[in-house]
Design an enzyme around this catalytic site. Structure first.
Site, PDB file in Angstrom:
ATOM      1  N   LYS A 184       0.839  -1.211   0.000  1.00  0.00           N
ATOM      2  CA  LYS A 184       0.000   0.000   0.000  1.00  0.00           C
ATOM      3  C   LYS A 184       0.869   1.254   0.000  1.00  0.00           C
ATOM      4  CE  LYS A 184      -2.110  -1.161   3.854  1.00  0.00           C
ATOM      5  NZ  LYS A 184      -1.570  -2.506   4.132  1.00  0.00           N
ATOM      6  N   ARG A 201     -10.206   0.877   7.654  1.00  0.00           N
ATOM      7  CA  ARG A 201      -9.712  -0.461   8.000  1.00  0.00           C
ATOM      8  C   ARG A 201     -10.730  -1.243   8.806  1.00  0.00           C
ATOM      9  NH1 ARG A 201      -3.842   0.617   7.575  1.00  0.00           N
ATOM     10  NH2 ARG A 201      -2.622  -1.226   8.041  1.00  0.00           N
ATOM     11  N   ARG A 211      11.870  -5.583   5.754  1.00  0.00           N
ATOM     12  CA  ARG A 211      11.794  -4.161   6.110  1.00  0.00           C
ATOM     13  C   ARG A 211      12.277  -3.934   7.542  1.00  0.00           C
ATOM     14  NH1 ARG A 211       6.163  -1.118   5.475  1.00  0.00           N
ATOM     15  NH2 ARG A 211       5.599  -2.400   7.244  1.00  0.00           N
ATOM     16  N   ARG A 264      -1.012  -8.392  13.278  1.00  0.00           N
ATOM     17  CA  ARG A 264      -1.541  -7.525  12.215  1.00  0.00           C
ATOM     18  C   ARG A 264      -2.293  -8.362  11.172  1.00  0.00           C
ATOM     19  NH1 ARG A 264       3.924  -4.806  10.798  1.00  0.00           N
ATOM     20  NH2 ARG A 264       2.871  -3.950   8.992  1.00  0.00           N
TER      21      ARG A 264
END
Ligand code: B4P
Length: 195
Positions: free
Chosen positions: A13, A90, A129, A146
């Protein structure tokens, strides 16, 4: 032009939002980025949400909605005349809040881009990351949380926007450039008619 981008954690995203926004001449608004800025600046909001985000949980809807609508009302977004919401809504409650805001401002969404991938296949990206950026929520435990939160709270939104005939689904696996090419082609085909 008003677009949303949604997808599981690590789908790309934030990675793709800037280029999409530039393509359409609109402002990218990332809730994750706004929250991280608040945490870094040590604002009252940042102090309130720091631990929630680090643990991979969502920020409460009321705080999120308020922050987003403040940002959408800011002069640069208003002047540009359009936005790409990255990571918002969300939850179904956030969808309701955004719907009300769109009615209030007499606007409508042009399209909702869903980046599609099995969340398990994206874990490697997030761990990678973690090594590069050291984000507090990019550790194995938070990533698992998550993904669970995504399935419970965010995945149902895809069906809501499909029913409204706004959904554009794009395969999120491949190189950043490959995914970007697919997104631009799919969005151009969808919004060309509604712009
Ligand atoms: P976000 O900032 O939205 O976090 P994210 O889901 O990981 O997406 P992001 O955009 O950063 O990563 P991307 O997939 O581009 O949210 C962070 C947290 O903020 C949430 O967990 C929540 O706590 C809170 N929050 C945000 N919005 C909220 C809301 N509306 N309500 C409540 N709480 C909210 O990239 C991931 C990695 O993959 C990158 O390293 C990237 O380089 C890499 N990558 C991307 N595409 C790739 C590709 N094609 N190939 C290889 N690597 C790729």
């Amino acid at each position: 032009m008003r677009l949303l981008i949604t997808g599981p954690p690590g789908a790309g995203k934030g990675t793709q939002a800037g280029a999409i926004a530039q393509h359409y001449g609109i402002v990218p608004v990332s809730t994750g980025e706004l929250f991280r800025d608040n945490i870094q600046l040590g604002t009252p909001l940042g102090r309130q949400i720091k631990d929630l985000i680090a643990a991979g949980n969502l920020v409460p809807d009321s705080l999120t909605n308020e922050m987003v609508f403040q940002r959408l009302a800011s002069p640069d977004v208003r002047k540009q005349g359009g936005y790409l919401l990255d990571g918002y809504p969300r939850t179904l409650e956030q969808v309701k809040a955004l719907d009300a805001e769109l009615v209030r401002s007499r606007r409508r969404l042009n399209a909702v881009l869903a980046l599609v991938a099995d969340p398990q296949q994206l874990v490697e990206r997030l761990l990678d990351r973690a090594l590069k950026e050291g984000r507090a929520d990019d550790n194995a435990e938070s990533i698992r949380q998550r993904i669970d939160v995504y399935h419970a709270e965010t995945a149902p939104l895809v069906e809501v926007y499909r029913e409204r005939d706004l959904l554009v689904e794009v395969d999120a696996l491949g190189t950043v450039e490959e995914v970007r090419g697919r997104i631009t082609a799919a969005l151009d085909a969808k919004v060309g008619a509604t712009r």
